[in-house]
Enzyme design. Structure first.
Site, PDB file in Angstrom:
ATOM      1  N   HIS A  43       0.768  -1.231  -0.079  1.00 59.84           N
ATOM      2  CA  HIS A  43       0.227   0.063   0.260  1.00 59.84           C
ATOM      3  C   HIS A  43       1.294   1.296  -0.068  1.00 59.84           C
ATOM      4  CE1 HIS A  43      -4.071   2.197   1.804  1.00 59.84           C
ATOM      5  NE2 HIS A  43      -3.343   2.556   1.122  1.00 59.84           N
ATOM      6  N   GLU A  70      -2.715  -1.250  -3.026  1.00 60.58           N
ATOM      7  CA  GLU A  70      -3.781  -0.924  -2.810  1.00 60.58           C
ATOM      8  C   GLU A  70      -3.154   0.802  -2.730  1.00 60.58           C
ATOM      9  OE1 GLU A  70      -4.027  -2.476   1.339  1.00 60.58           O
ATOM     10  OE2 GLU A  70      -5.622  -4.142   0.336  1.00 60.58           O
ATOM     11  N   HIS A 191      -8.614  -5.909   7.130  1.00 57.79           N
ATOM     12  CA  HIS A 191      -8.104  -5.350   8.007  1.00 57.79           C
ATOM     13  C   HIS A 191      -8.362  -5.324   9.254  1.00 57.79           C
ATOM     14  CE1 HIS A 191      -6.164  -0.386   8.752  1.00 57.79           C
ATOM     15  NE2 HIS A 191      -7.285  -0.681   9.865  1.00 57.79           N
TER      16      HIS A 191
HETATM   17  C1  LIG Z   1      -6.617  -0.942   2.769  1.00 51.96           C
HETATM   18  C2  LIG Z   1      -6.564  -1.689   4.243  1.00 51.96           C
HETATM   19  O1  LIG Z   1      -7.210  -1.421   5.224  1.00 51.96           O
HETATM   20  C3  LIG Z   1      -4.681  -2.260   4.833  1.00 51.96           C
HETATM   21  O2  LIG Z   1      -4.136  -2.757   3.408  1.00 51.96           O
HETATM   22  C4  LIG Z   1      -3.911  -1.171   4.553  1.00 51.96           C
HETATM   23  O3  LIG Z   1      -3.154  -0.815   3.696  1.00 51.96           O
HETATM   24  C5  LIG Z   1      -2.918  -0.854   6.068  1.00 51.96           C
HETATM   25  O4  LIG Z   1      -2.064   0.404   5.848  1.00 51.96           O
HETATM   26  P1  LIG Z   1      -0.957   0.145   6.738  1.00 51.96           P
HETATM   27  O5  LIG Z   1       0.119  -0.579   6.593  1.00 51.96           O
HETATM   28  O6  LIG Z   1      -0.578   1.729   6.406  1.00 51.96           O
HETATM   29  O7  LIG Z   1      -1.916   0.799   8.365  1.00 51.96           O
HETATM   30  N1  LIG Z   2      -6.374  -4.925   2.819  1.00 47.54           N
HETATM   31  C1  LIG Z   2      -5.646  -4.853   3.723  1.00 47.54           C
HETATM   32  C2  LIG Z   2      -4.015  -5.247   3.943  1.00 47.54           C
HETATM   33  O1  LIG Z   2      -3.653  -5.492   3.250  1.00 47.54           O
HETATM   34  C3  LIG Z   2      -3.675  -5.223   5.430  1.00 47.54           C
HETATM   35  O2  LIG Z   2      -4.330  -4.684   6.599  1.00 47.54           O
HETATM   36  P1  LIG Z   2      -4.149  -5.018   7.739  1.00 47.54           P
HETATM   37  O3  LIG Z   2      -3.630  -6.868   8.248  1.00 47.54           O
HETATM   38  O4  LIG Z   2      -2.163  -4.792   7.899  1.00 47.54           O
HETATM   39  O5  LIG Z   2      -4.932  -4.629   8.425  1.00 47.54           O
END
Ligand SMILES: CC(=O)[C@@H](O)[C@H](O)COP(=O)(O)O
Ligand SMILES: NCC(=O)COP(=O)(O)O
Length: 240
Positions: A43, A70, A191
């Site tokens: 991300h 993402e 998440h």
């Molecule tokens: C979209 C989502 O919920 C997660 O994939 C996000 O990538 C978390 O981002 P951080 O790792 O910056 O908290």
């Molecule tokens: N889209 C959710 C993700 O890639 C990871 O979320 P998290 O497990 O770091 O909260």
């Protein structure tokens, strides 16, 4: 079986904290796949707090499972990156600048035309599109009008209420998943999923194609080791 895509954002957080290349993000991605991960998720955020845009190009060269990028398509730099790299999947997330983490899905009604255009752009480039959505039936229905291939249900609400009552915590996600199936939408989720809440979710959500998990998995790896942790998460996704 639901695929596990390991989000390696927090590996990059640790690497960036000292300015060198330890841990080596590319090597960690290779190892996660060797340990059984069926995808790698990153991300890249505008401030590059963890995943850098350059990382995405490096990872594209070595990811052999599914690469999921993402981010917020309202950033032109993100659009250009994704169209250049052409991952298997892009997941569109409506994060504002400066958010600590992702904390809401798209308003698929207000942004219907915008999302429809953006999704069309990525699909024409041969990239599967998923959009980040809250477990809200109106938003799920709105997603179906955008042409997206999949939705990713934002599971923070499930995780935060899981210990107070898992059936109640799951309910909006089950209803959203059932509607997504009826509307012909593919279903991802992510998440705050972890070793405590993942199995109940994946056992009870119909049509769940992929979970992307990062923060909890990396934290668990500090205690159990990365190989063991990836396989612990994979075992949560096998039914029975
Ligand atoms: C979209 C989502 O919920 C997660 O994939 C996000 O990538 C978390 O981002 P951080 O790792 O910056 O908290
Ligand atoms: N889209 C959710 C993700 O890639 C990871 O979320 P998290 O497990 O770091 O909260």
């Amino acid at each position: 079986m639901t695929r596990l895509s390991v989000n390696i954002n927090k590996i990059a957080t640790l690497r960036n904290s000292r300015g060198g290349n330890n841990p080596d993000l590319v090597q960690v991605a290779k190892d996660c796949e060797r340990f059984g991960a069926q995808g790698i998720t990153v991300h890249p955020r505008p401030d590059e707090r963890h995943i850098r845009y350059a990382d995405v190009y490096d990872l594209k060269k070595i990811v052999t499972t599914e690469f999921n990028i993402e981010g917020n398509c309202q950033e032109q730099k993100f659009i250009d990156l994704v169209l250049d790299v052409k991952p298997e999947q892009v997941t569109l997330v409506p994060d504002a600048e400066g958010q600590l983490t992702s904390n809401h899905g798209w308003d698929t009604i207000e942004y219907r035309n915008y999302l429809t255009d953006m999704i069309s752009t990525f699909k024409k480039a041969g990239i599967r599109v998923s959009i980040f959505v809250d477990p809200d039936l109106k938003m799920v229905e709105g997603a179906a009008h955008t042409g997206t291939d999949r939705i990713e249900l934002y599971t923070e609400g499930y995780a935060s209420h899981f210990h107070q009552g898992k059936e109640l915590a799951l309910a909006p996600y089950l209803q959203s998943a059932q509607l997504a199936q009826q509307l012909g939408l593919g279903l991802n989720a992510g998440h705050d999923l972890d070793l405590h809440n993942l199995k109940y979710f994946s056992d009870n959500i119909p049509g769940l194609l992929e979970v992307s998990i990062g923060h909890a998995l990396v934290c668990d790896a500090l205690y159990y080791g990365l190989e063991n942790t990836v396989q612990m998460y994979l075992r949560q996704l096998t039914n029975g």
